[in-house]
Scaffold this motif. Structure first.
Motif, short mmCIF file in Angstrom:
data_model
loop_
_atom_site.label_atom_id
_atom_site.label_comp_id
_atom_site.label_asym_id
_atom_site.label_seq_id
_atom_site.Cartn_x
_atom_site.Cartn_y
_atom_site.Cartn_z
N GLY A 201 0.83 -1.20 0.00
CA GLY A 201 0.00 0.00 0.00
C GLY A 201 0.87 1.25 0.00
N PRO A 202 0.29 2.39 0.35
CA PRO A 202 1.05 3.65 0.36
C PRO A 202 1.79 3.85 1.67
N THR A 203 2.62 2.85 2.04
CA THR A 203 3.32 2.92 3.32
C THR A 203 4.79 2.59 3.13
N ASP A 204 5.57 2.73 4.21
CA ASP A 204 6.98 2.36 4.19
C ASP A 204 7.19 0.93 4.68
N ALA A 205 6.11 0.17 4.80
CA ALA A 205 6.19 -1.21 5.28
C ALA A 205 5.90 -2.18 4.13
N ALA A 206 6.48 -3.37 4.24
CA ALA A 206 6.22 -4.44 3.28
C ALA A 206 5.06 -5.31 3.74
N GLY A 207 4.71 -5.21 5.01
CA GLY A 207 3.66 -6.02 5.60
C GLY A 207 3.76 -5.99 7.10
N ALA A 208 3.29 -7.07 7.74
CA ALA A 208 3.31 -7.12 9.19
C ALA A 208 3.44 -8.56 9.67
N ILE A 209 3.88 -8.69 10.93
CA ILE A 209 4.00 -9.98 11.59
C ILE A 209 3.25 -9.90 12.91
N VAL A 210 2.44 -10.92 13.19
CA VAL A 210 1.60 -10.91 14.39
C VAL A 210 1.61 -12.28 15.04
N ASP A 211 1.15 -12.30 16.28
CA ASP A 211 0.91 -13.56 16.98
C ASP A 211 -0.38 -13.44 17.78
N GLY A 212 -0.71 -14.46 18.53
CA GLY A 212 -1.96 -14.48 19.26
C GLY A 212 -2.07 -13.44 20.36
N ALA A 213 -0.97 -12.80 20.72
CA ALA A 213 -0.99 -11.78 21.77
C ALA A 213 -0.82 -10.37 21.22
#
Length: 127
Positions: free
Chosen positions: A57-69
């Motif tokens: 998208g229009p951001t400086d990130a390639a994506g994200a990483i998450v977990d159950g917390a």
């Protein structure tokens, strides 16, 4: 049962015209997954979703990483942030972004441009 399913492709996010959130399809996928992991109580699962080109998208990130917390961790340390509101407003970037966070609490994947564009990659780690 340790497992690491890997998927590739590109998800689709439909953004209403009046939406003013910020993020990309990988960040939104990660936010949606984080909410679901919390709802069903899966703490030992990690999901990363990112664009191989280094942008989402229009951001400086390639994506994200998450977990159950992730949802609890972010909502407890960042007053006023709500995962469900961020999903409704397509604002995953601002939900995940924290300039004051130490490296252990970063959820955005920020690689910079990679010079290649094969596909989005989603990796799930199950303990």
């Amino acid at each position: 049962l340790p497992a690491a399913p890997i998927a590739g492709g590109e998800t689709v996010v439909t953004i209403p015209a009046e939406c003013n959130g910020k993020g990309g399809r990988n960040q939104e996928l990660a936010l949606s997954a984080a909410i679901k992991l919390k709802e069903i109580g899966l703490r030992d699962v990690v999901i990363a979703s990112c664009g191989s080109d280094g942008t989402d998208g229009p951001t400086d990130a390639a994506g994200a990483i998450v977990d159950g917390a992730s949802v609890d961790r972010i909502e407890q340390t960042n007053t006023g942030r709500c995962a469900h509101d961020a999903m409704k407003n397509h604002d995953a970037y601002h939900f995940f972004h924290d300039d004051n966070a130490d490296y252990r609490s970063h959820h955005l994947i920020q690689t910079g441009p990679t010079g290649t564009n094969v596909a989005d990659v989603m990796i799930t780690l199950i303990k």
